[in-house]
Enzyme design. Structure first.
Site, PDB file in Angstrom:
ATOM      1  N   TYR A   1      38.351  50.853  36.987  1.00  0.00           N
ATOM      2  CA  TYR A   1      37.426  51.080  38.115  1.00  0.00           C
ATOM      3  C   TYR A   1      36.271  51.932  37.631  1.00  0.00           C
ATOM      4  O   TYR A   1      36.463  52.909  36.900  1.00  0.00           O
ATOM      5  CB  TYR A   1      38.161  51.785  39.260  1.00  0.00           C
ATOM      6  CG  TYR A   1      37.272  52.138  40.435  1.00  0.00           C
ATOM      7  CD1 TYR A   1      37.114  51.251  41.501  1.00  0.00           C
ATOM      8  CD2 TYR A   1      36.588  53.353  40.473  1.00  0.00           C
ATOM      9  CE1 TYR A   1      36.301  51.563  42.577  1.00  0.00           C
ATOM     10  CE2 TYR A   1      35.768  53.672  41.546  1.00  0.00           C
ATOM     11  CZ  TYR A   1      35.619  52.773  42.590  1.00  0.00           C
ATOM     12  OH  TYR A   1      34.801  53.087  43.655  1.00  0.00           O
TER      13      TYR A   1
ATOM     14  N   GLU B   1      29.441  49.813  42.598  1.00  0.00           N
ATOM     15  CA  GLU B   1      30.889  49.855  42.366  1.00  0.00           C
ATOM     16  C   GLU B   1      31.327  48.613  41.606  1.00  0.00           C
ATOM     17  O   GLU B   1      31.034  47.493  42.034  1.00  0.00           O
ATOM     18  CB  GLU B   1      31.630  49.940  43.694  1.00  0.00           C
ATOM     19  CG  GLU B   1      33.147  50.016  43.535  1.00  0.00           C
ATOM     20  CD  GLU B   1      33.863  49.997  44.872  1.00  0.00           C
ATOM     21  OE1 GLU B   1      34.548  50.976  45.190  1.00  0.00           O
ATOM     22  OE2 GLU B   1      33.726  48.996  45.596  1.00  0.00           O
TER      23      GLU B   1
END
Length: 403
Positions: free
Chosen positions: A124, A212
């Site tokens: 991530y 993101e």
């Protein structure tokens, strides 16, 4: 403003961020043709791990979502152009329900047909604005491909945070540090650092409030790729990026919010039954809080701003009435620059124009408040006046229950 995954990947590629190749399709025929084009690429330049068809909606959890036609999953691996067509035909024009869309779901108008990757690791990586330091903040984790909120709750030690000096920008030593913290092999460090740098340049260059990447992947061939991307932009900076503003998909937004934006109003729909019309974001938040305090549920956040015109107030009432769940309207105005007599006249004109069918509670305070109250008292419009915010909230809650 949000954009679709395929649009996000187009932006990433402009800044040299490595991702999988793909194109967007609006029909099953287009999906099949794109799949053929991707499979016909020279194997030496292609990942050749198959293809993926992904529903394009502004919501997460697509892979675990379900279409109202019974088809499961908004993300599907396919092995042939024909299969890409079949999957696209089951997605396009259908409503996809995920944990982020709510039970109403979102209609899928486009699908992304792209190369898939043979994944060895999922990570991530995100860049966002840290309001506490007024500077960019990188948030990363070795736990990718899952909800980062769950990782933060269960394994907070696995969340990596790296602040970036807004003047100096992301430095080479920071990209190398992040690569080490994310456990990249030495042979992958250079590619990872280059990708991090590209993401930061994207964040700054596009005036983003968030970028993101979930997941950021390492393939079985040790390639480092941004496999999925989500962007948020600073709306106040969109005038500098007409090409990004053109990416706005109105079909993905609440029609009431779209209509409000046309008239310079700030509107966010909620699931309650007491509509709020307020001047000022802080006052709007306080109004919603006190409605909840007295047992009611706000139906929206609507800020008409400090200098709303009668026309804007009328449009605001039209938007509020369009919500069939609304059973009462609370107008809470604190007049500063906006004079109470002007807003009172706007309220009266709006109430006559839209023909209110629900109780209207009005609380005025501030500049020319006595004149404003006099106008309301002398009018033929049926409304309920309140002395203060607590009184207004209680009367609105009572009116909504009676309705």
């Amino acid at each position: 403003m949000n954009i679709h995954e395929y649009q996000a990947k187009e932006l990433l590629q402009k800044f040299g961020v490595t991702t999988t190749r793909g194109k967007v399709a609006s029909t099953p025929d287009e999906a099949e043709q794109i799949a053929r084009e991707l499979r016909d690429v020279d194997p030496s330049t292609s990942l050749r791990a198959g293809l993926v068809v992904k529903a394009q909606v502004h919501a997460g959890g697509r892979g675990k979502g379900t279409f109202t036609n019974g088809f499961k999953g908004g993300v599907h691996m396919v092995k042939s152009p024909k299969e890409a067509r079949d999957v696209a035909s089951k997605m396009l024009g259908q409503t996809l329900v995920t944990h982020q869309t709510g039970p109403a779901g979102r209609v899928v108008h486009k699908v992304l047909v792209a190369e898939s990757a043979e994944i060895a690791r999922e990570l991530y990586f995100a860049i966002l604005l840290d309001r506490a330091t007024a500077a960019p903040l990188i948030v990363a984790s070795t736990e990718g491909g899952v909800e980062i909120e769950a990782v933060a709750a269960k394994s907070p030690a696995k969340i990596i945070r790296e602040h970036v000096d807004p003047v100096a920008g992301l430095q080479p030593f920071q990209t190398r540090k992040l690569a080490k913290q994310l456990a990249f092999d030495q042979s992958q460090t250079k590619a990872a650092a280059r990708l991090f740098d590209g993401l930061y340049r994207t964040f700054i260059g596009c005036d983003c409030s968030m970028v993101e990447i979930n997941p950021l992947v390492v393939t079985t061939k040790s390639e480092v790729l941004a496999l999925d991307a989500k962007f948020n932009f600073d709306d106040n900076a969109l005038y500098r990026h007409p090409e990004i503003a053109a990416m706005r998909d109105l079909a993905e937004e609440d029609p009431r919010e779209v209509e409000a934006s046309k008239h310079g109003l700030n509107y966010i729909g909620l699931d309650g039954n007491i509509a709020c019309l307020v001047n000022g974001a802080g006052l709007a938040m306080a109004t919603m809080d006190i409605i909840k305090f007295y047992g009611g549920n706000p139906a929206n956040f609507l800020d008409v701003g400090g200098g709303a015109t009668e026309e804007q107030v009328t449009e605001a009432f039209k938007i509020l009435i369009a919500d069939k769940n609304v059973q009462a309207i609370l107008v809470n105005i604190f007049g500063g620059i906006m004079k109470c007599d002007v807003i009172a006249q706007g309220i009266l004109n709006a109430a006559r124009t839209v023909k209110l069918s629900v109780p209207l509670v009005v609380r005025l305070e501030g500049t020319n408040v006595e004149r404003g109250k006099q106008l309301l008292k002398e009018s033929s419009v049926e409304l309920i006046t309140a002395d203060d915010l607590a009184d207004a909230a209680q009367k609105a809650v009572k009116a909504a229950k009676r309705k």
